[in-house]
Write a protein that holds these residues in place. Structure first.
Motif, PDB file in Angstrom:
ATOM      1  N   ALA A  34       0.824  -1.111  -0.084  1.00 46.57           N
ATOM      2  CA  ALA A  34       0.048   0.053   0.051  1.00 46.57           C
ATOM      3  C   ALA A  34       0.746   1.353   0.014  1.00 46.57           C
ATOM      4  N   ASP A  35       1.894   1.252   0.750  1.00 45.48           N
ATOM      5  CA  ASP A  35       2.614   2.433   0.713  1.00 45.48           C
ATOM      6  C   ASP A  35       3.628   2.367  -0.320  1.00 45.48           C
ATOM      7  N   PHE A  36       4.434   1.516  -0.840  1.00 40.83           N
ATOM      8  CA  PHE A  36       5.152   1.152  -2.014  1.00 40.83           C
ATOM      9  C   PHE A  36       4.434   1.702  -3.563  1.00 40.83           C
ATOM     10  N   SER A  37       2.858   1.236  -3.387  1.00 44.66           N
ATOM     11  CA  SER A  37       2.264   1.834  -4.592  1.00 44.66           C
ATOM     12  C   SER A  37       2.154   3.286  -4.603  1.00 44.66           C
ATOM     13  N   LYS A  38       1.838   3.743  -3.396  1.00 46.69           N
ATOM     14  CA  LYS A  38       1.416   5.193  -3.259  1.00 46.69           C
ATOM     15  C   LYS A  38       3.013   6.021  -3.857  1.00 46.69           C
ATOM     16  N   LYS A  39       3.951   5.595  -3.288  1.00 47.63           N
ATOM     17  CA  LYS A  39       5.290   6.227  -3.600  1.00 47.63           C
ATOM     18  C   LYS A  39       5.533   6.049  -5.023  1.00 47.63           C
ATOM     19  N   ALA A  40       5.181   4.925  -5.507  1.00 47.45           N
ATOM     20  CA  ALA A  40       5.674   4.498  -6.891  1.00 47.45           C
ATOM     21  C   ALA A  40       4.809   5.487  -7.639  1.00 47.45           C
ATOM     22  N   TYR A  41       3.550   5.905  -7.257  1.00 43.95           N
ATOM     23  CA  TYR A  41       2.571   6.728  -8.054  1.00 43.95           C
ATOM     24  C   TYR A  41       3.263   8.043  -8.070  1.00 43.95           C
ATOM     25  N   GLN A  42       3.760   8.364  -6.924  1.00 42.81           N
ATOM     26  CA  GLN A  42       4.142   9.737  -6.792  1.00 42.81           C
ATOM     27  C   GLN A  42       5.680   9.957  -7.535  1.00 42.81           C
ATOM     28  N   HIS A  43       6.359   9.000  -7.602  1.00 39.66           N
ATOM     29  CA  HIS A  43       7.468   8.948  -8.343  1.00 39.66           C
ATOM     30  C   HIS A  43       7.141   8.886  -9.881  1.00 39.66           C
ATOM     31  N   LEU A  44       6.478   8.354 -10.382  1.00 41.38           N
ATOM     32  CA  LEU A  44       6.013   8.328 -11.905  1.00 41.38           C
ATOM     33  C   LEU A  44       5.065   9.692 -12.271  1.00 41.38           C
ATOM     34  N   GLU A  45       4.954  10.465 -11.036  1.00 46.55           N
ATOM     35  CA  GLU A  45       4.309  11.640 -11.124  1.00 46.55           C
ATOM     36  C   GLU A  45       2.855  11.706 -12.052  1.00 46.55           C
ATOM     37  N   LEU A  46       2.182  10.585 -11.747  1.00 43.80           N
ATOM     38  CA  LEU A  46       1.005  10.204 -12.422  1.00 43.80           C
ATOM     39  C   LEU A  46      -0.257  11.217 -11.591  1.00 43.80           C
ATOM     40  N   GLN A  47      -1.077  11.404 -12.752  1.00 44.18           N
ATOM     41  CA  GLN A  47      -2.197  12.433 -12.245  1.00 44.18           C
ATOM     42  C   GLN A  47      -3.609  11.742 -12.557  1.00 44.18           C
ATOM     43  N   TYR A  48      -3.851  10.801 -12.019  1.00 44.63           N
ATOM     44  CA  TYR A  48      -4.920   9.889 -12.105  1.00 44.63           C
ATOM     45  C   TYR A  48      -5.498   9.543 -10.523  1.00 44.63           C
ATOM     46  N   PRO A  49      -6.566  10.439 -10.278  1.00 40.39           N
ATOM     47  CA  PRO A  49      -7.169  10.168  -8.766  1.00 40.39           C
ATOM     48  C   PRO A  49      -7.823   8.855  -8.615  1.00 40.39           C
ATOM     49  N   LYS A  50      -8.330   8.333  -9.637  1.00 37.40           N
ATOM     50  CA  LYS A  50      -9.290   7.121  -9.471  1.00 37.40           C
ATOM     51  C   LYS A  50      -8.068   5.875  -9.046  1.00 37.40           C
ATOM     52  N   PHE A  51      -6.826   6.031  -9.268  1.00 33.62           N
ATOM     53  CA  PHE A  51      -5.673   5.362  -8.604  1.00 33.62           C
ATOM     54  C   PHE A  51      -6.245   4.721  -7.276  1.00 33.62           C
ATOM     55  N   PHE A  52      -6.496   5.695  -6.639  1.00 31.37           N
ATOM     56  CA  PHE A  52      -6.522   5.404  -5.035  1.00 31.37           C
ATOM     57  C   PHE A  52      -7.557   4.865  -4.676  1.00 31.37           C
ATOM     58  N   LYS A  53      -8.752   4.547  -5.619  1.00 36.56           N
ATOM     59  CA  LYS A  53      -9.988   3.759  -5.377  1.00 36.56           C
ATOM     60  C   LYS A  53      -9.680   2.119  -6.039  1.00 36.56           C
ATOM     61  N   MET A  54      -8.582   2.042  -6.476  1.00 38.27           N
ATOM     62  CA  MET A  54      -8.465   0.745  -7.014  1.00 38.27           C
ATOM     63  C   MET A  54      -7.932  -0.109  -5.896  1.00 38.27           C
ATOM     64  N   ASP A  55      -8.288  -1.460  -6.081  1.00 36.28           N
ATOM     65  CA  ASP A  55      -7.775  -2.631  -5.327  1.00 36.28           C
ATOM     66  C   ASP A  55      -6.188  -2.839  -5.664  1.00 36.28           C
ATOM     67  N   ALA A  56      -5.511  -3.605  -4.535  1.00 31.48           N
ATOM     68  CA  ALA A  56      -4.068  -3.765  -4.659  1.00 31.48           C
ATOM     69  C   ALA A  56      -3.650  -4.184  -6.175  1.00 31.48           C
ATOM     70  N   LEU A  57      -4.346  -5.342  -6.695  1.00 32.90           N
ATOM     71  CA  LEU A  57      -3.948  -5.974  -7.937  1.00 32.90           C
ATOM     72  C   LEU A  57      -3.960  -5.043  -9.095  1.00 32.90           C
ATOM     73  N   SER A  58      -5.222  -4.285  -8.940  1.00 33.86           N
ATOM     74  CA  SER A  58      -5.385  -3.256 -10.222  1.00 33.86           C
ATOM     75  C   SER A  58      -4.361  -2.178 -10.225  1.00 33.86           C
ATOM     76  N   LYS A  59      -3.883  -1.865  -8.970  1.00 35.32           N
ATOM     77  CA  LYS A  59      -2.711  -0.768  -8.868  1.00 35.32           C
ATOM     78  C   LYS A  59      -1.491  -1.389  -9.393  1.00 35.32           C
ATOM     79  N   LEU A  60      -1.228  -2.527  -9.098  1.00 34.17           N
ATOM     80  CA  LEU A  60       0.073  -3.065  -9.542  1.00 34.17           C
ATOM     81  C   LEU A  60      -0.068  -3.025 -11.071  1.00 34.17           C
ATOM     82  N   ALA A  61      -1.037  -3.510 -11.514  1.00 29.12           N
ATOM     83  CA  ALA A  61      -1.201  -3.616 -13.259  1.00 29.12           C
ATOM     84  C   ALA A  61      -1.056  -2.400 -13.812  1.00 29.12           C
ATOM     85  N   PHE A  62      -1.911  -1.268 -12.932  1.00 29.37           N
ATOM     86  CA  PHE A  62      -1.677   0.041 -13.544  1.00 29.37           C
ATOM     87  C   PHE A  62      -0.234   0.833 -13.466  1.00 29.37           C
TER      88      PHE A  62
END
Length: 204
Positions: A34-62
């Motif tokens: 959960a923490d790793f995915s959030k930091k990876a999202y920030q590192h990649l400088e993504l702008q996609y708020p729906k990411f935070f509503k996804m389950d862990a598997l979808s976050k990994l694929a995304f």
């Protein structure tokens, strides 16, 4: 004569590390996904708020798809790009969370937000929406990464004109064990798309 296809680009997410075409892009010492995915999202400088509503598997694929596709010219994968994913645990990680929400009769509250993700292919939908893909997609369950099946299926899609490119991935997540290996197959690329090359890249 069979059409020769190529691995255009590939990436992996393993051991808290993002890797693109064999090169480490970013790594973290964060133990929880959960923490790793959030930091990876920030590192990649993504702008996609729906990411935070996804389950862990979808976050990994995304995250894997963003790492891979944002480095490619748009016309490399847009249009008739099919999606072909697989894993071992299906959506079991989310299934268990949903089961917990209905197991206690006193605290009975089946969450629709969790239930949405009790199918492993929902992550493919998130990727399709993000990238405007309106194409074939399939998610298969195997005991382990099946390079022979993935190679043959992806090649068949391109050879038969069902797709101009195929985004393929092994996206496995259960509790805190996770791994993503994603690659794009098309008529041009850096390596011939065959079982031997795929195995070598996966096992690096």
């Amino acid at each position: 004569m069979a059409l020769t296809t190529y691995i255009t680009s590939y990436c992996s997410i393993l051991d808290n590390t993002l890797t693109l075409n064999g090169e480490t892009v970013w790594t973290s010492d964060t133990p929880l996904f959960a923490d790793f995915s959030k930091k990876a999202y920030q590192h990649l400088e993504l702008q996609y708020p729906k990411f935070f509503k996804m389950d862990a598997l979808s976050k990994l694929a995304f995250l894997a798809s963003e790492l891979l596709l944002t480095t490619l010219p748009g016309n490399t994968y847009e249009g008739t790009t099919a999606l072909l994913f697989s894993n071992r645990s299906s959506s079991l990680d989310t299934d268990m969370k949903y089961q917990q929400s209905i197991a206690d009769k006193k605290e009975y509250y089946p969450s629709p937000a969790v239930f949405v993700y009790t199918l492993p292919n929902i992550g493919m939908g998130e990727i399709s929406i993000r990238n405007g893909l309106k194409s074939e997609n399939s998610f298969f369950i195997f005991e382990a990464f099946n390079s022979e099946f993935m190679t043959n299926y992806a090649n068949l899609l391109i050879e038969t004109g069902k797709a101009t490119a195929v985004l393929c991935g092994w996206v496995e997540l259960y509790q805190e064990e996770y791994r993503a290996f994603m690659y794009l197959v098309s008529k041009e690329g850096i390596k011939i798309h065959n079982q031997e090359n795929l195995e070598n890249l996966y096992n690096r």
